[in-house]
Structure formats: C-alpha cells, structure tokens
Motif scaffolding. Structure first.
Motif, PDB file in Angstrom:
ATOM      1  N   ASP A 113       0.813  -1.213   0.000  1.00 55.29           N
ATOM      2  CA  ASP A 113       0.000   0.000   0.000  1.00 55.29           C
ATOM      3  C   ASP A 113       0.848   1.265   0.000  1.00 55.29           C
ATOM      4  N   ASP A 114       2.051   1.189   0.557  1.00 55.32           N
ATOM      5  CA  ASP A 114       2.892   2.388   0.679  1.00 55.32           C
ATOM      6  C   ASP A 114       3.809   2.604  -0.524  1.00 55.32           C
ATOM      7  N   ASP A 115       3.812   1.652  -1.461  1.00 54.13           N
ATOM      8  CA  ASP A 115       4.761   1.764  -2.565  1.00 54.13           C
ATOM      9  C   ASP A 115       4.404   2.881  -3.534  1.00 54.13           C
ATOM     10  N   ASP A 116       3.115   3.160  -3.717  1.00 60.27           N
ATOM     11  CA  ASP A 116       2.738   4.186  -4.686  1.00 60.27           C
ATOM     12  C   ASP A 116       2.868   5.598  -4.132  1.00 60.27           C
ATOM     13  N   GLY A 117       3.046   5.752  -2.820  1.00 60.77           N
ATOM     14  CA  GLY A 117       3.203   7.075  -2.221  1.00 60.77           C
ATOM     15  C   GLY A 117       1.908   7.816  -1.966  1.00 60.77           C
ATOM     16  N   LEU A 118       0.807   7.325  -2.453  1.00 58.80           N
ATOM     17  CA  LEU A 118      -0.465   8.021  -2.253  1.00 58.80           C
ATOM     18  C   LEU A 118      -0.927   7.924  -0.807  1.00 58.80           C
ATOM     19  N   LEU A 119      -0.745   6.759  -0.208  1.00 55.40           N
ATOM     20  CA  LEU A 119      -1.220   6.565   1.159  1.00 55.40           C
ATOM     21  C   LEU A 119      -0.452   7.448   2.141  1.00 55.40           C
ATOM     22  N   ILE A 120       0.855   7.576   1.935  1.00 58.15           N
ATOM     23  CA  ILE A 120       1.655   8.418   2.833  1.00 58.15           C
ATOM     24  C   ILE A 120       1.201   9.871   2.746  1.00 58.15           C
ATOM     25  N   LYS A 121       0.916  10.321   1.556  1.00 55.98           N
ATOM     26  CA  LYS A 121       0.466  11.708   1.363  1.00 55.98           C
ATOM     27  C   LYS A 121      -0.871  11.931   2.054  1.00 55.98           C
ATOM     28  N   LEU A 122      -1.798  10.997   1.884  1.00 52.24           N
ATOM     29  CA  LEU A 122      -3.109  11.141   2.520  1.00 52.24           C
ATOM     30  C   LEU A 122      -2.988  11.067   4.038  1.00 52.24           C
ATOM     31  N   GLU A 123      -2.143  10.167   4.532  1.00 52.08           N
ATOM     32  CA  GLU A 123      -1.981  10.043   5.977  1.00 52.08           C
ATOM     33  C   GLU A 123      -1.362  11.305   6.573  1.00 52.08           C
ATOM     34  N   SER A 124      -0.406  11.897   5.862  1.00 51.87           N
ATOM     35  CA  SER A 124       0.219  13.126   6.380  1.00 51.87           C
ATOM     36  C   SER A 124      -0.789  14.272   6.441  1.00 51.87           C
ATOM     37  N   GLU A 125      -1.649  14.367   5.445  1.00 50.18           N
ATOM     38  CA  GLU A 125      -2.671  15.417   5.458  1.00 50.18           C
ATOM     39  C   GLU A 125      -3.638  15.211   6.617  1.00 50.18           C
ATOM     40  N   VAL A 126      -4.071  13.975   6.796  1.00 50.84           N
ATOM     41  CA  VAL A 126      -4.999  13.687   7.898  1.00 50.84           C
ATOM     42  C   VAL A 126      -4.317  13.914   9.235  1.00 50.84           C
ATOM     43  N   LYS A 139      -1.860  16.089   9.933  1.00 50.35           N
ATOM     44  CA  LYS A 139      -1.769  17.519  10.174  1.00 50.35           C
ATOM     45  C   LYS A 139      -3.100  18.085  10.630  1.00 50.35           C
ATOM     46  N   LYS A 140      -4.154  17.645   9.991  1.00 52.02           N
ATOM     47  CA  LYS A 140      -5.476  18.148  10.354  1.00 52.02           C
ATOM     48  C   LYS A 140      -5.838  17.723  11.780  1.00 52.02           C
ATOM     49  N   ALA A 141      -5.573  16.459  12.110  1.00 51.78           N
ATOM     50  CA  ALA A 141      -5.887  15.983  13.455  1.00 51.78           C
ATOM     51  C   ALA A 141      -5.032  16.685  14.501  1.00 51.78           C
ATOM     52  N   ARG A 142      -3.741  16.958  14.169  1.00 49.60           N
ATOM     53  CA  ARG A 142      -2.865  17.633  15.117  1.00 49.60           C
ATOM     54  C   ARG A 142      -3.319  19.065  15.367  1.00 49.60           C
ATOM     55  N   SER A 143      -3.715  19.772  14.300  1.00 51.98           N
ATOM     56  CA  SER A 143      -4.185  21.149  14.471  1.00 51.98           C
ATOM     57  C   SER A 143      -5.472  21.188  15.282  1.00 51.98           C
ATOM     58  N   MET A 144      -6.355  20.230  15.041  1.00 52.36           N
ATOM     59  CA  MET A 144      -7.592  20.182  15.820  1.00 52.36           C
ATOM     60  C   MET A 144      -7.298  19.897  17.290  1.00 52.36           C
ATOM     61  N   ALA A 145      -6.333  18.994  17.551  1.00 49.54           N
ATOM     62  CA  ALA A 145      -5.992  18.685  18.944  1.00 49.54           C
ATOM     63  C   ALA A 145      -5.376  19.905  19.641  1.00 49.54           C
ATOM     64  N   ILE A 146      -4.539  20.683  18.919  1.00 50.72           N
ATOM     65  CA  ILE A 146      -3.935  21.888  19.511  1.00 50.72           C
ATOM     66  C   ILE A 146      -4.992  22.931  19.817  1.00 50.72           C
ATOM     67  N   GLU A 147      -5.915  23.135  18.890  1.00 49.10           N
ATOM     68  CA  GLU A 147      -6.996  24.095  19.121  1.00 49.10           C
ATOM     69  C   GLU A 147      -7.842  23.676  20.322  1.00 49.10           C
ATOM     70  N   GLU A 148      -8.120  22.394  20.419  1.00 45.68           N
ATOM     71  CA  GLU A 148      -8.926  21.911  21.543  1.00 45.68           C
ATOM     72  C   GLU A 148      -8.181  22.107  22.864  1.00 45.68           C
ATOM     73  N   TRP A 149      -6.867  21.861  22.849  1.00 47.43           N
ATOM     74  CA  TRP A 149      -6.081  22.039  24.073  1.00 47.43           C
ATOM     75  C   TRP A 149      -6.031  23.508  24.484  1.00 47.43           C
ATOM     76  N   LYS A 150      -5.875  24.419  23.529  1.00 47.38           N
ATOM     77  CA  LYS A 150      -5.863  25.851  23.842  1.00 47.38           C
ATOM     78  C   LYS A 150      -7.197  26.297  24.427  1.00 47.38           C
ATOM     79  N   LEU A 151      -8.271  25.796  23.851  1.00 49.67           N
ATOM     80  CA  LEU A 151      -9.595  26.169  24.365  1.00 49.67           C
ATOM     81  C   LEU A 151      -9.772  25.683  25.796  1.00 49.67           C
TER      82      LEU A 151
END
Length: 290
Positions: A166-179, A181-193
């Motif tokens: 699954d990781d050979d085509d590079g698509l999965l790594i790109k999608l996982e990195s985007e997800v 980043k989004k989850a990390r930003s949401m967790a930081i916003e929640e922690w600040k609140l």
C-alpha cells in the motif's frame, strides 16, 4: 365439456371420411396405417412428403392464439403424432434402400417446437407454448453463479490483499500526512480552548487526586497484608511452643534398657532383696534406674 364435443366432431368427421372411402373405392389411395405395410420406396417417399405438408399446415394453424385452448391442445397433439409417424416412414425408407432423412432431411418444422425439461419427445408449437400450466414450466429459474473453490479464492490473494504494497505508490503516505496535520491542528486548538477555560488545570488536579487516592489504597493494602503476616508468624511461634520435645534415639534406647532391667529384677530377685535395694537407693537419693 367443449373439449368432448370437439372430440366427438372429430370422430364424426373421420367416420364420414371412412364411409366416403368405402363408397368410392376407386378414389385416391389412403396412406397405410403402418409404414411396414409399404414395400415401395417411391410410395414411402410420397407418404413422407404428405405427412410433412400436413405438419406444415397444422403448425401454421396453431400459431393463431384465438382458436381456443382445447383446439390448440388438439392441434399440438396431432402435430406430435404426425412427427412420430414421419419418423416411422423415414425408417422405412432406409429399410427400402433410400436416403437417411434423419441425418440429411430438413428439420425446420421440428425445431419450431419446444420440449419441456424432463419430458423428452413431446413438443409444444406456436400458441401451445403460452397455454396455462405450460408457460410456467418454460420459465427457467436464473442459473446460480458457480461456487468458487478454495483454489479459485486463493488466486486473488497476494501481497496487495494483505496490504504489504500500500505504501509503494506514495499516495497513502500523502493522505496520511494530510490527515495527521489536520488531526494535530484540531488537537492543539482543543487544548488551547481547554487551557483558556481552566479545564486543563481541573483535569490535572483531578488526576493528582486520583493518584493520591490510589497510593493511599495501596498503602492501606500493604499495611493490612503486613498485619496478616505478623499474626501468622505469632501463631506459628505459639504452635511451635506447644509442641512437646521429641526424644532422641539415645533416650529411646536408655528407656528400653531400663525397662528390660526392671523386668529381669522382678523375675529373678526376691521381694526382700527388692525392698532392701529400694531403701538403699532412697537413702542415697537415687532413682530407680539401675
């Protein structure tokens, strides 16, 4: 009832034809009832062609669905009877040295009929295929898909099936990195609140309180376990104190020797000697041990 009337009319027509043949014996010759009665190849060919014409005429008639159910059934029976009779005449032609029409003859009229599954030999022509009770029999159930064997299933199992590539085509790594980043930003916003509302401090205090309670429970449990062990040690000490001293092997041998001496003294010494011996020992402060 109508079917019986139609049969009666058919029998009446045959009887009139029979009477006509009797009254006019010089008319056209009739087809023999049995094909074996014909010994001429030319006549056999003639009767075969005559039967084919009758089949063609009746097949054309049975196409009309407005004839009625009973008439259609009679026509279908007559066509099947003529087809069987044609087969007998073709066999007779072969016996007389003629061609084998089973192999080389046209079969278009025979192919217009349709046999029911499991009812070999009887065919339905034209409107007879749509008669009540016949149409349902011709409706075939859809074929079930063939069941796959274990070997067929194993053909589709490879490295892709287990996700090794699954990781050979590079698509999965790109999608996982985007997800990620989004989850990390949401967790930081929640922690600040939570930090602004003081919820983080309350959660920390609650965790510390739970830790203290857990430590207190562990301490009490350890203290209780220590008390139980101390009580068990005291009980073991008391039990050991109550156990009497067990004589050694030497003490047992001395006791046996003493009893043996007493038995010999009582057996061979007189009573006066025994009394004097006891008095002497008493004066000397000795025990009875000899």
């Amino acid at each position: 009832m109508a079917r019986n009337q139609e049969k009666a009319m058919s029998l009446l027509s045959r009887w009139y034809a029979y009477q006509k043949d009797l009254l006019n014996p010089d008319g056209p010759p009739r087809r023999p009832y049995l094909a074996t009665e014909c010994n001429s190849l030319q006549q056999a060919e003639k009767w075969r062609l005559q039967i084919i014409k009758e089949i063609a005429r009746k097949v054309a008639q049975i196409q009309n669905a407005g004839l009625g159910e009973y008439r259609i059934r009679d026509l279908n029976d007559e066509i099947n009877k003529l087809i069987r009779e044609k087969g007998h005449w073709q066999d007779r032609i072969v016996d007389l040295g003629g061609p084998n029409y089973h192999k080389i003859g046209p079969k278009m009229l025979d192919h217009e009929g349709k046999e029911l599954p499991g009812n070999r030999g009887y065919k339905y022509f034209g409107a007879a295929k749509d008669l009540p009770g016949v149409r349902e029999l011709f409706e075939e159930e859809p074929a079930k898909p063939p069941r796959k064997t274990r070997g067929d299933l194993m053909k589709d199992i490879d490295a892709y099936y287990y996700g090794y590539l699954d990781d050979d085509d590079g698509l999965l790594i790109k999608l996982e990195s985007e997800v990620e980043k989004k989850a990390r930003s949401m967790a930081i916003e929640e922690w600040k609140l939570k930090k602004e509302t003081g919820e983080i401090d309350r959660m920390i205090e609650e965790d510390e309180r739970l830790e203290r309670e857990e430590e207190e429970k562990k301490r009490k449990a350890m203290k209780k376990q220590q008390e139980i062990e101390d009580n068990n040690e005291e009980m073991d000490t008391e039990d050991q104190a109550n156990i009497p001293d067990i004589p050694s092997q030497q003490d047992v041998e001395l006791e046996l020797l003493r009893k043996k001496k007493m038995e010999l003294l009582q057996k061979y010494a007189s009573e006066d000697l025994q009394r004097s011996s006891e008095n002497a020992k008493t004066l000397l402060g000795l025990t009875l041990n000899i």
